[in-house]
Scaffold this motif. Structure first.
Motif, PDB file in Angstrom:
ATOM      1  N   SER A  53       0.890  -1.103   0.048  1.00 32.67           N
ATOM      2  CA  SER A  53       0.034   0.032  -0.059  1.00 32.67           C
ATOM      3  C   SER A  53       0.959   1.402  -0.080  1.00 32.67           C
ATOM      4  N   THR A  68      -1.516   2.923   6.169  1.00 36.80           N
ATOM      5  CA  THR A  68      -2.227   1.633   6.237  1.00 36.80           C
ATOM      6  C   THR A  68      -2.146   1.543   7.903  1.00 36.80           C
ATOM      7  N   GLY A  88      -3.650  -3.611   8.347  1.00 33.71           N
ATOM      8  CA  GLY A  88      -3.538  -3.506   7.204  1.00 33.71           C
ATOM      9  C   GLY A  88      -2.366  -4.540   6.716  1.00 33.71           C
ATOM     10  N   ARG A 148      -4.976  -2.316  -1.362  1.00 26.63           N
ATOM     11  CA  ARG A 148      -3.918  -1.350  -1.078  1.00 26.63           C
ATOM     12  C   ARG A 148      -4.086   0.280  -1.233  1.00 26.63           C
ATOM     13  N   ALA A 182     -10.913  -1.500   0.313  1.00 26.94           N
ATOM     14  CA  ALA A 182     -10.092  -0.289   0.861  1.00 26.94           C
ATOM     15  C   ALA A 182     -11.041   0.627   1.499  1.00 26.94           C
ATOM     16  N   TYR A 237     -10.431  -0.669   5.184  1.00 30.00           N
ATOM     17  CA  TYR A 237      -9.246  -0.050   5.252  1.00 30.00           C
ATOM     18  C   TYR A 237      -8.112  -0.515   4.634  1.00 30.00           C
ATOM     19  N   THR A 238      -7.172   0.085   4.031  1.00 31.50           N
ATOM     20  CA  THR A 238      -6.276  -0.469   3.117  1.00 31.50           C
ATOM     21  C   THR A 238      -5.294  -1.620   3.748  1.00 31.50           C
ATOM     22  N   SER A 242      -1.555  -3.862   2.956  1.00 32.33           N
ATOM     23  CA  SER A 242      -0.395  -4.393   2.037  1.00 32.33           C
ATOM     24  C   SER A 242      -0.190  -5.418   1.791  1.00 32.33           C
TER      25      SER A 242
END
Ligand SMILES: [Zn+2]
Length: 341
Positions: A133, A137, A141, A202, A235, A238-239, A241
């Motif tokens: 991301s 984050t 995340g 992301r 997303a 929440y974002t 990675s």
């Protein structure tokens, strides 16, 4: 790590399906995961056409070891498909030209140990080799701080766990030649409502196939106006990675620039079950799985309408390719207004 862990019932259920239906589907052990004295298989099941270009539906469960009900939903659908293949002519015909790929228990070690991560403490859904991301984050995340904390991505960027490698390889092998593919990855988490998430995880930017995705859900809303799902970009919650589906989506687009791959995640809202049975919070199986047998049966069958709909979409070329540029632009605009405006 404990030496003696029980065999997860989901692994036993999958093994039972292989014994009963081994002649009707291609069961393959992708890798084995060692937990204590046990060596648990990570199995993929392929049904239908073995033409690499055939349209493909991918159904995945058990990525997070605490969300066992996700694996059970996938196993229930697989069982129904395999039984129906004995007599269901329309289903048999559809499978001559298309294919289903099931990976019902991606994280057998995590299930055996009763944890979200794999036995090495890595959250497989944060473990993709790319898809970092670039937006801020939260810890949830994904992070590389410590395997003792949940949502751990692993030590080194680009290094992936054996379970992740197995899933990426089998999907790459079976879907990247397909001109159209759909996947659904079944999880169970917080909230009251069943949600359907789509990439990106992301970033809050829309994915390049927003038009196709929006069009798919317009058809779903029209065909099943009383459906139970809230559909939104991942997303928006929440974002993340290292999301596996972001990674696979990007890889597919590189391999097949003119094709379409739409990865979906079903996040079942487990708070409704907790609300009805507070003891579930302290259950040995964790809070994300229904405790009462009647409730588990209801959830095992609840998503069949959705899965059947996705299969019919995979089998039907018209909705994916009958676009004029103008129609596609309009579909993009409608989807953008629905989710991103
Ligand atoms: Zn999950």
């Amino acid at each position: 790590m404990p030496r003696n862990v029980p065999l997860p019932s989901e692994c036993a259920e999958l093994d039972g399906l292989m014994r009963r239906h081994g002649d009707r589907a291609r069961f393959r052990t992708l890798t084995r995961v060692d937990v204590g004295t046990r060596s648990l298989p990570l199995v993929a099941v392929e049904v239908g056409s073995d033409d690499e270009r055939a349209p493909t539906m991918i159904v995945v469960g058990g990525v997070h070891g605490l969300e066992r009900i996700g694996a059970r939903v996938v196993l229930s659908y697989l069982r129904t498909v395999l039984e129906a293949l004995r007599w269901d002519e329309p289903l048999r015909r559809s499978l001559e030209h298309a294919r289903m790929l099931f990976v019902p228990v991606v994280n057998p070690g995590g299930i055996a140990l009763g944890r979200r991560s794999n036995p090495r403490g890595v959250d497989l859904m944060r473990n993709a080799p790319t898809a970092d991301s670039w937006e801020s984050t939260p810890l949830v995340g994904g992070h590389r701080i410590s395997a003792r904390l949940p949502w751990y991505r692993g030590d080194e960027p680009g290094e992936v766990e054996p379970e992740t490698r197995a899933l990426l390889d089998v999907i790459g092998h079976h879907a990247f030649e397909s001109e159209r593919a759909l996947s659904i990855d079944v999880h169970s988490g917080f909230g009251l409502q069943d949600r359907l998430w789509f990439p990106y995880a992301r970033t809050r930017q829309p994915l390049p196939n927003l038009a196709e995705l929006g069009h798919l859900f317009e058809r779903f809303d029209a065909t099943h106006p009383n459906h139970v799902y809230r559909v939104e970009p991942q997303a928006q919650a929440y974002t993340i990675s290292g999301d596996l589906w972001d990674h696979l989506y990007d890889e597919y687009r590189r391999a097949q620039p003119s094709g379409v791959f739409l990865p979906l995640t079903l996040e079942m809202g487990s708070w409704t079950w907790v609300r009805k049975n507070l003891r579930q919070l302290t259950s040995r199986e964790g809070p994300f799985n229904p405790k009462a047998p009647h409730r588990e049966r209801r959830i095992r069958r609840r998503h069949f309408t959705l899965l059947d709909f996705l299969w019919r979409c995979v089998c039907s070329p018209a909705p994916w390719h009958a676009w004029t540029p103008q129609e596609r632009a309009e579909a993009h605009q409608r989807a953008f207004a629905r989710w991103y405006a």
